[in-house]
Write a protein that holds these residues in place. Sequence first.
Motif, mmCIF file in Angstrom:
data_model
loop_
_atom_site.group_PDB
_atom_site.id
_atom_site.type_symbol
_atom_site.label_atom_id
_atom_site.label_comp_id
_atom_site.label_asym_id
_atom_site.label_seq_id
_atom_site.Cartn_x
_atom_site.Cartn_y
_atom_site.Cartn_z
ATOM 1 N N LYS A 57 26.805 5.968 -74.393
ATOM 2 C CA LYS A 57 27.664 7.007 -74.792
ATOM 3 C C LYS A 57 27.186 8.418 -74.270
ATOM 4 N N LYS A 58 26.331 8.593 -73.181
ATOM 5 C CA LYS A 58 25.949 9.567 -72.888
ATOM 6 C C LYS A 58 26.765 10.594 -72.244
ATOM 7 N N GLY A 59 27.715 10.018 -71.550
ATOM 8 C CA GLY A 59 28.785 11.041 -70.919
ATOM 9 C C GLY A 59 29.602 11.461 -71.968
ATOM 10 N N GLU A 60 30.021 10.726 -72.841
ATOM 11 C CA GLU A 60 30.735 11.182 -73.960
ATOM 12 C C GLU A 60 30.238 12.326 -74.752
ATOM 13 N N LEU A 61 28.760 11.980 -75.007
ATOM 14 C CA LEU A 61 28.316 12.999 -75.893
ATOM 15 C C LEU A 61 27.702 14.245 -75.135
ATOM 16 N N VAL A 62 27.497 14.206 -73.846
ATOM 17 C CA VAL A 62 27.245 15.453 -73.003
ATOM 18 C C VAL A 62 28.603 16.393 -73.127
ATOM 19 N N GLU A 63 29.776 15.646 -72.882
ATOM 20 C CA GLU A 63 30.977 16.508 -73.097
ATOM 21 C C GLU A 63 31.134 16.693 -74.423
ATOM 22 N N ALA A 64 30.866 16.217 -75.525
ATOM 23 C CA ALA A 64 30.992 16.614 -77.005
ATOM 24 C C ALA A 64 30.035 17.899 -77.038
ATOM 25 N N LEU A 65 28.750 17.814 -76.450
ATOM 26 C CA LEU A 65 27.678 19.109 -76.608
ATOM 27 C C LEU A 65 28.514 20.324 -75.932
ATOM 28 N N ALA A 66 29.066 20.187 -74.650
ATOM 29 C CA ALA A 66 29.567 21.088 -74.008
ATOM 30 C C ALA A 66 30.778 21.851 -75.126
ATOM 31 N N LYS A 67 31.711 20.848 -75.642
ATOM 32 C CA LYS A 67 32.703 21.361 -76.766
ATOM 33 C C LYS A 67 32.197 22.141 -77.855
ATOM 34 N N GLU A 68 31.140 21.762 -78.353
ATOM 35 C CA GLU A 68 30.491 22.016 -79.565
ATOM 36 C C GLU A 68 30.119 23.683 -79.140
ATOM 37 N N ILE A 69 29.833 23.742 -78.074
ATOM 38 C CA ILE A 69 29.251 25.193 -77.688
ATOM 39 C C ILE A 69 30.233 26.048 -77.611
ATOM 40 N N GLN A 70 31.411 25.649 -77.025
ATOM 41 C CA GLN A 70 32.517 26.529 -77.039
ATOM 42 C C GLN A 70 33.188 26.661 -78.507
ATOM 43 N N LEU A 71 33.034 25.739 -79.413
ATOM 44 C CA LEU A 71 33.612 25.904 -80.763
ATOM 45 C C LEU A 71 33.054 26.815 -81.655
ATOM 46 N N ARG A 72 31.726 27.052 -81.082
ATOM 47 C CA ARG A 72 30.750 27.935 -82.031
ATOM 48 C C ARG A 72 30.427 29.284 -81.548
ATOM 49 N N LYS A 73 31.270 29.550 -80.471
ATOM 50 C CA LYS A 73 30.993 30.794 -79.801
ATOM 51 C C LYS A 73 30.998 32.201 -80.456
ATOM 52 N N ASP A 74 31.909 32.084 -81.712
ATOM 53 C CA ASP A 74 31.935 33.332 -82.387
ATOM 54 C C ASP A 74 30.978 33.458 -83.338
ATOM 55 N N GLU A 75 30.001 32.802 -83.489
ATOM 56 C CA GLU A 75 28.682 32.786 -84.480
ATOM 57 C C GLU A 75 28.013 33.910 -83.781
ATOM 58 N N PHE A 76 28.065 33.886 -82.581
ATOM 59 C CA PHE A 76 26.917 34.916 -81.825
ATOM 60 C C PHE A 76 27.790 35.974 -81.108
ATOM 61 N N LEU A 102 26.035 22.086 -69.350
ATOM 62 C CA LEU A 102 25.512 22.724 -70.471
ATOM 63 C C LEU A 102 25.285 24.006 -70.337
ATOM 64 N N ILE A 103 24.584 24.377 -69.485
ATOM 65 C CA ILE A 103 24.084 25.807 -69.069
ATOM 66 C C ILE A 103 25.032 26.663 -69.013
ATOM 67 N N GLU A 104 26.101 25.921 -67.948
ATOM 68 C CA GLU A 104 27.202 27.101 -67.621
ATOM 69 C C GLU A 104 28.233 27.236 -68.902
ATOM 70 N N GLU A 105 28.207 26.304 -69.903
ATOM 71 C CA GLU A 105 29.011 26.523 -71.109
ATOM 72 C C GLU A 105 28.510 27.577 -71.886
ATOM 73 N N VAL A 106 27.148 27.682 -71.844
ATOM 74 C CA VAL A 106 26.457 28.854 -72.633
ATOM 75 C C VAL A 106 26.772 30.217 -72.005
ATOM 76 N N TYR A 107 26.637 30.120 -70.729
ATOM 77 C CA TYR A 107 26.903 31.490 -69.936
ATOM 78 C C TYR A 107 28.700 31.717 -70.371
ATOM 79 N N LYS A 108 29.332 30.862 -70.232
ATOM 80 C CA LYS A 108 30.662 31.243 -70.436
ATOM 81 C C LYS A 108 31.186 31.911 -71.835
#
Length: 395
Positions: free
Chosen positions: A28-47, A73-79
């Motif tokens: 499930k590595k591919g699915e999990l990486v996609e989920a990590l990227a999405k969680e980064i997006q979902l929590r952007k308002d916290e910072f 994942l790094i690009e999602e943080v920057y976005k």
Amino acid sequence: MAGIYIHIPFCKQACHYCDFHFSTSLKKKGELVEALAKEIQLRKDEFKDVEVQTIYFGGGTPSLLTNDELRLLIEEVYKNYKVTNNPEITLEANPDDLIGTQLSPRAWSLSEVEVQSRGLYENYRSIGINRLSIGIQSFFESDLKLMNRAHNAEEAKECLSVATRHFDNISIDLIYGIPGATNEQWLKNIEIALSYNIPHISSYALTVEPKTALASFIKKSIVDDVDDEQAHEQFHLLKDKLEASGFVHYELSNFGKEGYFSKNNSAYWQGKPYIGIGPSAHSFNGKQRGWNVRNNTKYIKAIQQNELPIEVETLTITDRYNEYVMTGLRTIWGVSLDKVEEDFGKMYKDYLIEQANVFINQHLLYIDDKHIHVTKKGQFLSDGIASELFKINLE
């Protein structure tokens, strides 16, 4: 200042002492990486109004991710966040992943490893990774086999020979107090580490966590129990040797040359906010602590449904005082009496001084410039001392 921690819950095999959350199946590595990227997006308002200064890939074994997965994942943080110029971006890695060779086992030379690894390190740098934290643990085969590490002693040395040619900011992990490992062997471990001019070393006493293979082996008398007295001796051997070599013992388990302290971990100890991305990852905003579900499948499913699988605890003033005392005593910065009074009130400051006096009289604590510090004698005992300074939460 704020940090983002990204938990990568995959390993090639289970270390006998580890109770962190991980899976040895990469299905499930591919699915999990996609989920990590999405969680980064979902929590952007916290910072929203906070600048991110550190990104830390922990695990598990983050070096199991491809360069494209790490870049995503790094690009999602920057976005989604305000990121400072030149943030500290750390990748935890195992030696066997960093030597980058597909040759038959032990049938390669250092020059062959260098050639095949060069692209790996160049790719890491190209996506912004500027710090490596390498899980060496020991340079002795007997220790690595007891811990069931995925690499061997030769790979640990080959890895550092090559990594230090490509990265300046490197930390390694070493474990002391291993059953059967003598003080002479421990000193040799330290000397080998120093020979590579590593600027940062994190070192931990081997602890026996419940429900681990190591706990089972000890219970069945297959492996000797951990000797606390020997661990204490090896801690002081480590401290003396590294300080004599120019390292600053800036936190109980961490030693760094000037300019190479971990910005990520220092922020934790100083109570700065951070977001934990991924299954089992923890977050802190100054007043609340949260933790994600410790299950890859449940984590992925929740994120796919735009839900955050997180439990949140609001910390009382007593909880925050206790945490500050615990983390402060572990560091060279100590516990500020002025900060205690400012953040928690005079009652907490008076209570702290009263409790600390017992340990000051035992030469385990001292006060300097309105900061409480542990003495060299008390350093190995700092967590236990801190618990005696805690205030019981009656709220």
